[in-house]
Motif scaffolding. Structure first.
Motif, mmCIF file in Angstrom:
data_model
loop_
_atom_site.group_PDB
_atom_site.id
_atom_site.type_symbol
_atom_site.label_atom_id
_atom_site.label_comp_id
_atom_site.label_asym_id
_atom_site.label_seq_id
_atom_site.Cartn_x
_atom_site.Cartn_y
_atom_site.Cartn_z
ATOM 1 N N ARG A 1 -23.185 -86.931 -6.931
ATOM 2 C CA ARG A 1 -24.211 -85.914 -6.759
ATOM 3 C C ARG A 1 -23.968 -84.768 -7.737
ATOM 4 N NH1 ARG A 1 -28.461 -86.276 -2.871
ATOM 5 N NH2 ARG A 1 -28.934 -84.400 -4.038
ATOM 6 N N ASP A 2 -24.825 -83.782 -7.703
ATOM 7 C CA ASP A 2 -24.731 -82.596 -8.543
ATOM 8 C C ASP A 2 -23.886 -81.543 -7.831
ATOM 9 O OD1 ASP A 2 -26.225 -79.721 -8.835
ATOM 10 O OD2 ASP A 2 -26.090 -80.788 -10.747
ATOM 11 N N GLU A 3 -23.116 -80.759 -8.604
ATOM 12 C CA GLU A 3 -22.220 -79.771 -7.998
ATOM 13 C C GLU A 3 -22.963 -78.672 -7.233
ATOM 14 O OE1 GLU A 3 -19.840 -77.443 -10.805
ATOM 15 O OE2 GLU A 3 -21.420 -77.707 -12.294
ATOM 16 N N VAL A 4 -24.135 -78.277 -7.689
ATOM 17 C CA VAL A 4 -24.880 -77.237 -6.976
ATOM 18 C C VAL A 4 -25.377 -77.787 -5.642
ATOM 19 C CG1 VAL A 4 -26.885 -75.680 -7.045
ATOM 20 C CG2 VAL A 4 -25.495 -76.023 -9.105
ATOM 21 N N TRP A 5 -25.803 -79.044 -5.614
ATOM 22 C CA TRP A 5 -26.226 -79.681 -4.358
ATOM 23 C C TRP A 5 -25.050 -79.753 -3.385
ATOM 24 C CZ3 TRP A 5 -24.803 -83.831 -1.398
ATOM 25 C CH2 TRP A 5 -25.666 -84.172 -0.364
ATOM 26 N N VAL A 6 -23.878 -80.135 -3.875
ATOM 27 C CA VAL A 6 -22.698 -80.217 -3.007
ATOM 28 C C VAL A 6 -22.367 -78.837 -2.435
ATOM 29 C CG1 VAL A 6 -20.209 -80.689 -2.922
ATOM 30 C CG2 VAL A 6 -21.742 -82.286 -4.080
ATOM 31 N N ALA A 7 -22.404 -77.803 -3.265
ATOM 32 C CA ALA A 7 -22.153 -76.445 -2.769
ATOM 33 C C ALA A 7 -23.189 -76.074 -1.706
ATOM 34 C CB ALA A 7 -22.156 -75.446 -3.923
ATOM 35 N N LEU B 1 -24.707 -78.095 0.283
ATOM 36 C CA LEU B 1 -24.341 -78.858 1.480
ATOM 37 C C LEU B 1 -23.240 -78.135 2.256
ATOM 38 C CD1 LEU B 1 -24.477 -81.413 3.228
ATOM 39 C CD2 LEU B 1 -22.824 -82.453 1.663
ATOM 40 N N PHE B 2 -22.241 -77.619 1.546
ATOM 41 C CA PHE B 2 -21.155 -76.889 2.201
ATOM 42 C C PHE B 2 -21.696 -75.678 2.959
ATOM 43 C CE2 PHE B 2 -16.718 -78.043 0.724
ATOM 44 C CZ PHE B 2 -17.050 -79.323 0.305
ATOM 45 N N TYR B 3 -22.721 -75.045 2.430
ATOM 46 C CA TYR B 3 -23.313 -73.876 3.079
ATOM 47 C C TYR B 3 -24.371 -74.255 4.114
ATOM 48 C CZ TYR B 3 -20.899 -70.582 0.085
ATOM 49 O OH TYR B 3 -19.920 -69.834 -0.524
ATOM 50 N N GLN C 1 -27.174 -75.892 3.527
ATOM 51 C CA GLN C 1 -28.511 -75.740 2.975
ATOM 52 C C GLN C 1 -29.006 -76.981 2.230
ATOM 53 O OE1 GLN C 1 -27.833 -71.876 0.941
ATOM 54 N NE2 GLN C 1 -29.283 -71.072 2.432
ATOM 55 N N ALA C 2 -28.356 -78.123 2.461
ATOM 56 C CA ALA C 2 -28.809 -79.401 1.896
ATOM 57 C C ALA C 2 -28.633 -80.463 2.969
ATOM 58 C CB ALA C 2 -28.006 -79.758 0.644
ATOM 59 N N LYS C 3 -29.428 -81.516 2.891
ATOM 60 C CA LYS C 3 -29.403 -82.590 3.893
ATOM 61 C C LYS C 3 -28.819 -83.858 3.268
ATOM 62 C CE LYS C 3 -32.383 -85.211 7.041
ATOM 63 N NZ LYS C 3 -31.591 -85.011 8.243
ATOM 64 N N PRO C 4 -27.631 -84.280 3.730
ATOM 65 C CA PRO C 4 -27.039 -85.502 3.193
ATOM 66 C C PRO C 4 -27.557 -86.749 3.917
ATOM 67 C CG PRO C 4 -25.542 -84.543 4.777
ATOM 68 C CD PRO C 4 -26.736 -83.613 4.680
ATOM 69 N N THR C 5 -27.546 -87.863 3.202
ATOM 70 C CA THR C 5 -27.820 -89.149 3.844
ATOM 71 C C THR C 5 -26.547 -89.585 4.568
ATOM 72 O OG1 THR C 5 -27.032 -90.431 1.952
ATOM 73 C CG2 THR C 5 -29.394 -89.813 1.965
ATOM 74 N N ASP C 6 -26.649 -90.614 5.394
ATOM 75 C CA ASP C 6 -25.463 -91.153 6.071
ATOM 76 C C ASP C 6 -24.423 -91.601 5.049
ATOM 77 O OD1 ASP C 6 -26.601 -90.693 8.552
ATOM 78 O OD2 ASP C 6 -27.287 -92.761 8.815
ATOM 79 N N ASP C 7 -24.882 -92.231 3.977
ATOM 80 C CA ASP C 7 -23.969 -92.682 2.918
ATOM 81 C C ASP C 7 -23.252 -91.498 2.267
ATOM 82 O OD1 ASP C 7 -22.868 -94.731 1.140
ATOM 83 O OD2 ASP C 7 -24.179 -93.882 -0.404
#
Length: 158
Positions: free
Chosen positions: A35-41, A43-45, A47-53
């Protein structure tokens, strides 16, 4: 004073603690997750929705410093991120305030240039990505932020 991280859900706080313990950057976690580093950040906050995978990959990257069952319970198919402001506006954090200031000072100039190039419409913040690069310019470290969003022309009909 409570930090933004301390105000997040326990699983999000756990992600930050595991990242710190493993001495990983968002970029390193993102590379391992595909994934992209901004998306991962984001997610940590929360503010992003991860798939089960993606949850499984995150657990693999940060394990055993995260509670896998808690992660799967939290980031379940019914989890929907809070994508709003995590702090009051205008922000008091100096980095966030400067980003806010950029829009305040250059917002209308950027808007005008965008409309000249694309016409009447908006840049999507849904079909969106952001990238942060460290660049040398005139012998100094500079920050390059790139926003990329799908163009959505206004199509108003009565």
């Amino acid at each position: 004073m409570t930090s933004v991280v301390q105000s997040l859900a326990d699983v999000n706080q756990q992600l930050f603690e595991a990242k710190k313990t493993k001495k990983l950057s968002f970029e390193q976690i993102a590379q391992r997750m595909g994934r992209d580093e901004v998306w991962v950040a984001a997610l940590f906050y929360g503010q992003a929705k991860p798939t089960d995978d993606e949850v499984d990959k995150l657990i693999d990257v940060l394990g055993p410093w995260v509670d896998a069952k808690a992660m799967k319970r939290h980031f379940n198919p019914h989890f929907f991120p809070e994508r709003g402001q995590l702090t009051p506006m205008p922000p008091t954090d100096p980095t966030l305030y400067r980003l806010y200031e950029v829009v305040g000072v250059y917002g209308y100039a950027l808007k005008s240039v965008i409309h000249e190039k694309f016409g009447d419409g908006i840049m999507s913040a849904i079909n969106f990505s952001a990238k942060v690069d460290k660049v040398q310019k005139n012998g100094a470290d500079t920050v390059r932020i790139t926003y990329e969003g799908k163009w959505l022309p206004y199509d108003f009909h009565c």
